[in-house]
Design an enzyme around this catalytic site. Structure first.
Site, PDB file in Angstrom:
ATOM      1  CG  HIS A  28      -2.168   0.809   1.049  1.00  0.00           C
ATOM      2  ND1 HIS A  28      -2.255   1.895   0.204  1.00  0.00           N
ATOM      3  CD2 HIS A  28      -3.401   0.679   1.608  1.00  0.00           C
ATOM      4  CE1 HIS A  28      -3.477   2.403   0.253  1.00  0.00           C
ATOM      5  NE2 HIS A  28      -4.180   1.688   1.077  1.00  0.00           N
ATOM      6  CE1 TYR A  83      -8.878   7.212   7.014  1.00  0.00           C
ATOM      7  CE2 TYR A  83      -9.846   6.079   5.141  1.00  0.00           C
ATOM      8  CZ  TYR A  83      -8.819   6.805   5.690  1.00  0.00           C
ATOM      9  OH  TYR A  83      -7.723   7.134   4.927  1.00  0.00           O
ATOM     10  CB  THR A 135      -6.288   9.070   0.690  1.00  0.00           C
ATOM     11  OG1 THR A 135      -5.347   8.905   1.764  1.00  0.00           O
ATOM     12  CG2 THR A 135      -6.070   8.014  -0.367  1.00  0.00           C
TER      13      THR A 135
END
Length: 767
Positions: free
Chosen positions: A472, A586, A599
């Site tokens: 990630h 979230y 993000t």
């Protein structure tokens, strides 16, 4: 095969007659082709850099300006107001043997070039100013304001045509730093429904002290950083959220995606693998050439493309205190794992990419090879699945020289890793457990059969089902979703023979190279320790994949609701019914409207969403009133999403303020409490249709079933969803088995019930 032959490209021996040199001409040709390919790519990158630097101008526009300047000068008019004549003497000093006329023409061309570059700079800066305008997002659906219409028209005129992937990078605005007051006020409103009055009053007091005290000073540092850095958030986010964590990245950080499960184009493992590998390499070629179109919102507003740069030949290197990301410019091979063994498979031969049928033959050789793995090789990738520090120490001690280093380099420098599993995966609408097993295989596998440090691992099940596991830190899920959509679409166009094999006749089939390892006993013990950690972690994962086909975004749009807001409010209702309370939620949003943006968090649990969820289970509230509450909650949610996308979010700003406080050594009770609050419901929507290759109207079954991630909180849920066409939604729900209050299947059932209840509410709206 250049790398395989380079070591024996020439040899020599000393004889009584003197030095005897032997040349391997085929090997030298291979080395030459490899070097030529690298040089060609370097030239291509230089060309792209020039094109991107001058975009949206073109050489034709330079020629046009030069022609106009020369024509005006010949006609007796000086467009430079004396500048051309003033530089004649400098041009004459360089071109000493030229006539005055030629020197004057050269001065005219130089002046035209100045004008051309001035035009480029003006257009780029104008675009940067224009792209700071985000009010178009806040306008209600319907007629646009005149201001927005003029803005769109101007952006389209200045935006040029046929951009390369990186053409807009310089024109994208920088992410600005909001005021502390704005962020804190939004934060307080977001937590109001989650706190008792006494706790909320305490947070108000802490926030006021922060605003009037250290907050202003911390923010000044961020403003200073925003002037200097390309993006004031992204580097700290990558370093401290991803690379500084010392816990396992498997489950905790990596994410996954699975096949287009409504289709099964081939059940031949190596054939399916070969077509997807070839499609991914075509995508890589387009990426290198920057021929991929940059993504544009509403076909007008460009998104940042910076994250694409590290998609291939990238790996995460473990460190004692912090990991690092290493990206290699090129790679001519992939690494393949099968039955505990690692192979190096070349993907280029004589200057061209191997065809799918040639890749299939190479992979078949691996399946037919019955050589046993070296001692410790089978579980080697468990090092990448366990805690980071033991892996970092083992890498330094046991992989820094010899055959272990060479073999590790082959994996880390590969374009990507392919795992050929020895178990089947499948989808059965009447047996949900099969899809759960499929998803678990992609998320963590067996804990040792995915190289979790690699940018991504393509996983191919024994019956041809496919998926991937992605690290990630280098990029966010939409980047991998783009590759996945492209690859699946290309695969459908490539096709298969009637018996499921790739189409075509192979001309060459390079032999895979078995990687060699030699592990001392202490290294074997580290591998087994990491495997034990990984096994405990994966056994604690409860993962369920919900195939919701009762209705989809078609109905949601028919009741004039944003599908994302509709689903988010249904998730709030499901969570409230499951947990009997509300919690911090979230939802991931992107900030790629800004240069190097990644993000931002949309806080989906709001005052309005809580009112709606409570009303759904209150028999005294009518459906008409519930619909009104849902519409208000949806508008608040969309407002939060717009704020996040346009740089007015909450959490990245607070995160950076917290980092500044740590650098300065000044603790902030307010920031400490904010950053320590757990996200018990973490959600994300998987994007699709990022290419023009996927026609979901004609072929809705071609869409992937999306992907997911592990739970963020020990007592919470991770929920990822993909809106698959008009009538289907896939939900990936994860939590921990060790938590007695959570259950993935239980929560999925509540999601399904919530969606059904909301639909019934709209259909019976008059009651």
């Amino acid at each position: 095969m250049a790398e395989a032959h380079s070591a024996v490209a020439f040899s020599f021996s000393v004889t009584p007659e003197g030095l005897d040199v032997k040349l391997n001409h085929e090997a030298l040709k291979a080395v030459w082709r490899s070097g030529f390919r690298s040089a060609k790519k370097r030239v291509g990158r230089m060309q792209n850099q020039f094109k991107n630097g001058t975009y949206p101008a073109t050489p034709t526009s330079w020629l046009f300006i030069a022609t106009i300047v020369l024509a005006l000068k010949i006609g007796g008019f000086d467009p430079s107001f004396g500048l051309i004549e003033s530089q004649d003497k400098y041009v004459a000093a360089v071109f000493t043997n030229q006539s005055p006329a030629i020197i004057h023409y050269i001065s005219c061309v130089l002046y035209a070039t100045y004008l051309w570059f001035a035009k480029i700079i003006i257009i780029k800066w104008s675009l940067r100013v224009l792209l700071r305008y985000h009010k178009w997002m806040y306008e209600a659906r319907g007629p646009m304001s005149l201001k927005t219409k003029i803005w769109i028209m101007t952006v389209k005129i200045l935006g040029g045509r046929k951009p390369l992937l990186m053409s807009y990078q310089f024109s994208l605005p920088k992410l600005f730093v909001p005021s502390v007051k704005e962020t804190v006020n939004k934060y307080l409103r977001s937590v109001k429904p989650l706190m008792e009055d006494e706790k909320y009053q305490r947070m108000e007091k802490l926030s006021k002290e922060f605003q009037e005290g250290a907050g202003k000073k911390f923010n000044r540092y961020l403003v200073l950083k925003s002037w200097w850095a390309t993006n004031y958030v992204s580097d700290w986010w990558e370093d401290y959220v991803y690379l500084s964590g010392r816990s396992p990245i498997m489950v905790n950080s990596n994410f996954y995606a699975i096949d287009a499960v409504l289709l099964h184009p081939s059940k031949v493992q190596v054939a399916r693998a070969s077509n997807i590998i070839h499609a991914m390499l075509q995508y890589r070629r387009d990426l290198d050439k920057e021929s991929l179109m940059p993504l544009m919102l509403n076909k007008t507003v460009p998104l940042c493309s910076a994250q694409y740069e590290r998609q291939f030949q990238t790996t995460r290197i473990p460190g004692i205190e912090k990991d690092t990301i290493v990206h290699y410019k090129d790679s001519q091979h992939i690494a393949v794992y099968h039955k505990g063994r690692y192979f190096k498979v070349y993907i280029h031969f004589r200057g061209r990419l191997l065809k799918p049928c040639e890749i299939e033959h190479s992979l078949q050789k691996i399946l037919d090879d019955d050589v046993e793995p070296a001692v410790g090789e089978k579980h080697l990738a468990a090092l990448t699945a366990g805690d980071r520090v033991p892996w970092a120490k083992a890498r330094q001690e046991y992989f820094s020289k010899g055959k272990n280093k060479a073999s590790l380099d082959a994996i880390e420098k590969a374009a990507f890793v392919v795992a050929l599993d020895d178990e089947p995966q499948d989808f059965d609408e009447h047996d949900p457990s099969k899809l759960d097993k499929f998803a678990r295989s992609m998320l963590h596998g067996k804990g040792y059969d995915r190289w979790f440090d690699k940018s991504f691992t393509l996983v191919v099940a024994s019956n041809g089902r496919i998926g991937f596991n992605a690290e990630h830190s280098w990029a966010d899920a939409p980047i991998m979703a783009h590759l996945w959509e492209f690859s699946l679409s290309e695969e459908f166009q490539m096709g298969y023979t009637d018996d499921g094999h790739t189409i075509g006749t192979p001309e060459i089939c390079p032999n895979p190279i078995k990687l060699e390892w030699e592990f001392p006993k202490p290294c074997l013990q580290v591998i087994e320790n990491c495997l034990e950690v990984a096994t405990q972690l994966l056994n604690d994962v409860d993962l369920h994949l919900l195939y919701h086909n009762q209705y989809g975004k078609g109905f949601m749009k028919s009741v004039k609701m944003s599908p994302d807001a509709y689903i988010q409010l249904s998730l709030q209702l499901a969570y409230y019914r499951t947990a009997k309370k509300f919690d911090l939620t979230y939802e991931s949003s992107m900030t790629r409207l800004f240069r190097e943006g990644r993000t931002e968090t949309v806080r989906s649990c709001t005052v309005e969403s809580c009112q709606f969820a409570k009303a759904m289970d209150d028999p005294t509230v009518t459906n008409k009133e519930r619909i009104k509450l849902m519409k208000l909650a949806a508008e608040e949610h969309q407002q939060g999403y717009r704020n996040a996308m346009s740089g007015h979010g909450i959490d990245r700003h607070l995160f950076c303020l917290y980092v500044v406080s740590k650098y300065l050594g000044e603790d902030s009770p307010f920031l400490t409490e904010v950053l320590s609050s757990p996200w018990r419901l973490s959600t994300s929507q998987t994007p699709h249709q990022q290419t023009n290759k996927l026609d979901l109207v004609k072929h809705p079954e071609h869409i992937s079933a999306g992907g997911g991630f592990g739970p963020v909180a020990d007592d919470g849920y991770g929920v990822s969803y993909i809106i698959a066409g008009e009538d289907v939604i896939f939900f990936h729900v994860s939590c921990k088995n060790s938590c007695p209050t959570t259950g993935a299947r239980k929560f999925a059932e509540q999601i399904q019930k919530a969606l059904a209840d909301v639909k019934n509410m709209f259909e019976a709206k008059d009651s």
